[in-house]
Scaffold this active site. Structure first.
Site, PDB file in Angstrom:
ATOM      1  N   ASN A 143      -5.180   5.527   8.664  1.00  0.00           N
ATOM      2  CA  ASN A 143      -5.437   4.648   7.528  1.00  0.00           C
ATOM      3  C   ASN A 143      -5.787   3.241   8.007  1.00  0.00           C
ATOM      4  O   ASN A 143      -5.059   2.675   8.838  1.00  0.00           O
ATOM      5  CB  ASN A 143      -4.185   4.556   6.643  1.00  0.00           C
ATOM      6  N   GLU A 144      -6.882   2.698   7.498  1.00  0.00           N
ATOM      7  CA  GLU A 144      -7.270   1.294   7.736  1.00  0.00           C
ATOM      8  C   GLU A 144      -7.016   0.866   9.178  1.00  0.00           C
ATOM      9  O   GLU A 144      -6.368  -0.162   9.416  1.00  0.00           O
ATOM     10  CB  GLU A 144      -6.550   0.376   6.737  1.00  0.00           C
ATOM     11  N   GLN A 176      -3.164   2.775  -7.011  1.00  0.00           N
ATOM     12  CA  GLN A 176      -2.477   4.008  -6.760  1.00  0.00           C
ATOM     13  C   GLN A 176      -2.180   4.675  -8.100  1.00  0.00           C
ATOM     14  O   GLN A 176      -2.847   4.355  -9.068  1.00  0.00           O
ATOM     15  CB  GLN A 176      -1.219   3.732  -5.954  1.00  0.00           C
ATOM     16  N   TYR A 232     -10.705  -3.503  -3.155  1.00  0.00           N
ATOM     17  CA  TYR A 232      -9.872  -3.995  -4.258  1.00  0.00           C
ATOM     18  C   TYR A 232     -10.514  -5.273  -4.790  1.00  0.00           C
ATOM     19  O   TYR A 232     -10.985  -6.105  -4.017  1.00  0.00           O
ATOM     20  CB  TYR A 232      -8.457  -4.304  -3.760  1.00  0.00           C
ATOM     21  N   GLU A 249       1.496   6.620  -2.469  1.00  0.00           N
ATOM     22  CA  GLU A 249       2.035   6.131  -1.195  1.00  0.00           C
ATOM     23  C   GLU A 249       3.534   5.925  -1.339  1.00  0.00           C
ATOM     24  O   GLU A 249       4.021   5.560  -2.419  1.00  0.00           O
ATOM     25  CB  GLU A 249       1.345   4.798  -0.832  1.00  0.00           C
ATOM     26  N   GLU A 293      -9.581   4.459  -1.432  1.00  0.00           N
ATOM     27  CA  GLU A 293      -8.747   3.440  -2.090  1.00  0.00           C
ATOM     28  C   GLU A 293      -9.682   2.509  -2.844  1.00  0.00           C
ATOM     29  O   GLU A 293     -10.546   1.869  -2.228  1.00  0.00           O
ATOM     30  CB  GLU A 293      -7.924   2.629  -1.087  1.00  0.00           C
TER      31      GLU A 293
HETATM   32  O1  AHR Z   1      -2.781   0.483  -1.709  1.00  0.00           O
HETATM   33  C1  AHR Z   1      -2.030  -0.519  -1.095  1.00  0.00           C
HETATM   34  C2  AHR Z   1      -2.411  -0.713   0.364  1.00  0.00           C
HETATM   35  O2  AHR Z   1      -3.727  -1.193   0.424  1.00  0.00           O
HETATM   36  C3  AHR Z   1      -2.448   0.518   1.233  1.00  0.00           C
HETATM   37  O3  AHR Z   1      -1.221   0.853   1.785  1.00  0.00           O
HETATM   38  C4  AHR Z   1      -3.401   0.129   2.320  1.00  0.00           C
HETATM   39  O4  AHR Z   1      -4.090   1.221   2.859  1.00  0.00           O
HETATM   40  C5  AHR Z   1      -4.321  -0.879   1.656  1.00  0.00           C
HETATM   41  O5  AHR Z   1      -4.452  -2.030   2.396  1.00  0.00           O
END
Ligand code: AHR
Length: 503
Positions: A172-173, A353, A244, A27, A292
């Site tokens: 995205n999201e 990432q 995450y 990104e 992600e």
């Molecule tokens: O990877 C960091 C961020 O996490 C990304 O930009 C977003 O898609 C997610 O919330």
């Protein structure tokens, strides 16, 4: 000492191991691109300004497909800014990360970088602040050979051959209130369906990923997937998942069980997609692009701390530069096990990432690049997991967690390539206090021997690799591995991840 038992049988197939499961994500954020993979003037930079030391590590990591250019960044991005003569490219304000975007790296540069890295380019279109027309323009520019305004412009901009991008993310999201152009599931479902239909009219060979939830704790989780798929089911191939994980409040035992949440997340999205399939009487199956996933200590990042001054837009600031310790790497290894355990439906995934930003590879401007602890389980799984993923019929003692209930101490998956006979077992020991002995019944494999063992652990589960000490943590050979009469016995140290290859 606790014990666990598992059985390897090439007939216990879950599904093919798709190479795209070993994807990553770049990104325009912090120092991922600028002062990360791109640093003209660095002693290792090539003629295009790409750091060759970083490229070497990316190749060693074994990433297949790289999602680009965001993330939250894409929802404010104009792809046209990143093509054409570099000196004419505008400097823009990136609202997602409150940074200055110089556009010195854009589509052509990143596509060439992908070629050098040996990876496949996966693009995201901006469905936050832009729409169907801009998505079509980018697709024409990227994939049409010649003879139209935008394909000819690509050629004039320096790339004769089409980029031939197959995988496309429809935004995205879009469920996240933080996203520029955030929409309801209804509104996003409609625009995603329009974009998907239009993109397929232009290039029927594209594979499209519609946005699922930003995480399974979103209040709209489940309902979002259902509504979005009801609008888009026949026009897309994948629905995305993002997750995450982090150790919270010193709960290491709970953190080590993060993959239990990932298992549940995947199974919930599969169930929802299959529910919509039934509702629509569709013959088609939607798979998951887990585009992600990682460990990320989000509480260390406060967006509001960044936005201090309308006149201050830093270039390549140090954002989200988590230093990963051994336990983080063990969790990353266990998340890979979870992805492989769902190989029948998770056919694409992106570690988020790649460089500097919550990344397996770190760099210092003008200085070295090094492997974080999380580099190792990814690189080894990518290298050793071949053929099909296998169920291992695991039996393990459990331990109690506040967040995930009773969790097996050991988790595992195996892979087997019928063409080469190569077999690999990936194991995690979540026990904090001591080792666990695992016995693996491998008799169905015939006359095999142990080819390689790699165990990642440390007396200090919080040990990290840093600029000052870049090789503090690395996997070692597991000398306890012993194969006799087709039964492998191996001792897994506490808080450890292990790969064993047999052949
Ligand atoms: O990877 C960091 C961020 O996490 C990304 O930009 C977003 O898609 C997610 O919330």
């Amino acid at each position: 000492m606790p014990t666990a038992q598992l059985t390897l049988d090439p007939r216990f197939t879950i599904g093919a191991v798709h190479r795209r499961v070993f994807g990553s994500f770049v990104e325009h954020l912090g120092r991922c691109v600028y002062d990360g993979l791109y640093e003209p003037g660095h002693p290792t930079a090539d003629e295009e300004g790409f750091r060759t030391d970083v490229l070497e590590l990316v190749r060693e990591l074994g990433v297949s497909t790289i999602r680009y250019p965001g993330g939250n960044f894409v929802s404010g991005y104009r792809w046209e800014d990143g093509v054409g003569p570099r000196e004419d490219r505008p400097k823009r304000l990136d609202l997602a990360w409150h940074s200055l975007e110089t556009n010195q790296v854009g589509l052509h540069e990143f596509a060439r970088w992908n070629d050098k890295a040996g990876s496949e380019l996966m693009l995201a279109v901006n469905l936050g602040t832009r729409g169907v027309l801009e998505a079509l323009d980018l697709l024409e520019y990227s994939n049409v050979r010649s003879g139209s305004a935008l394909s000819d412009q690509r050629i004039a901009d320096g790339t004769t051959e089409p980029f031939g991008v197959k995988m496309w993310c429809l935004g995205n999201e879009m469920d996240g209130p933080w996203q520029l152009g955030h929409r309801s599931a209804e509104d996003y479902g409609k625009i995603a369906a329009q974009a998907a239909k239009a993109m397929r009219q232009l290039d029927p060979s594209v594979e499209l990923v519609v946005c699922g939830s930003s995480n399974s704790a979103m209040p709209t989780f489940g309902a979002w997937e259902r509504t979005v798929l009801e609008h888009t089911y026949e026009d897309v191939d994948f629905i995305s998942c993002h997750a995450y994980y982090a150790e919270r409040n010193g709960d290491l035992a709970g953190f080590l069980a993060s993959a239990v949440d990932m298992d549940h997340f995947i199974e919930s999205v599969v169930a929802t997609a299959d529910h919509v399939k039934a509702e629509l009487r569709s013959a088609k199956t939607i798979n998951i692009a887990f585009d992600e996933w990682n460990v990320w200590y989000q509480e260390r990042f406060h967006a509001e701390d960044q936005i201090t001054d309308i006149e201050q837009w830093p270039y390549a600031p140090r954002l989200l530069e988590d230093a990963y310790h051994v336990a983080d790497a063990v969790v990353v290894g266990s998340l890979l096990i979870s992805l492989l355990k769902h190989a029948d439906r998770v056919t694409s995934a992106s570690l988020a990432q790649l460089v500097n930003v919550i990344a397996p590879i770190m760099t210092e401007p003008g200085g070295p690049a090094w492997r974080q602890t999380t580099f190792f389980p990814f690189a080894l799984t990518s290298r050793l997991a071949r053929g099909s993923a296998l169920r291992v019929e695991l039996s393990s003692e459990t331990y109690r967690t506040t967040e995930h209930g009773d969790v097996p101490l050991v988790d595992a998956v195996a892979t087997h390539d019928p063409e080469t006979g190569a077999t690999a077992v990936f194991l995690v020991n979540r026990a904090i206090e001591g080792p666990t002995t695992v016995t693996v019944d491998a008799r169905s494999l015939g006359d095999v021997r142990v080819l390689e063992t790699h165990t990642l652990n440390d007396d200090d589960p919080y040990a990290v690799n840093t600029l000052a000490e870049p090789t503090r943590v690395a996997p070692v050979t597991n000398k306890s591995a012993h194969l006799q009469d087709g039964v492998l016995t191996i001792e897994l140290p506490p808080v450890s991840w292990t790969a064993v290859s047999l052949g």
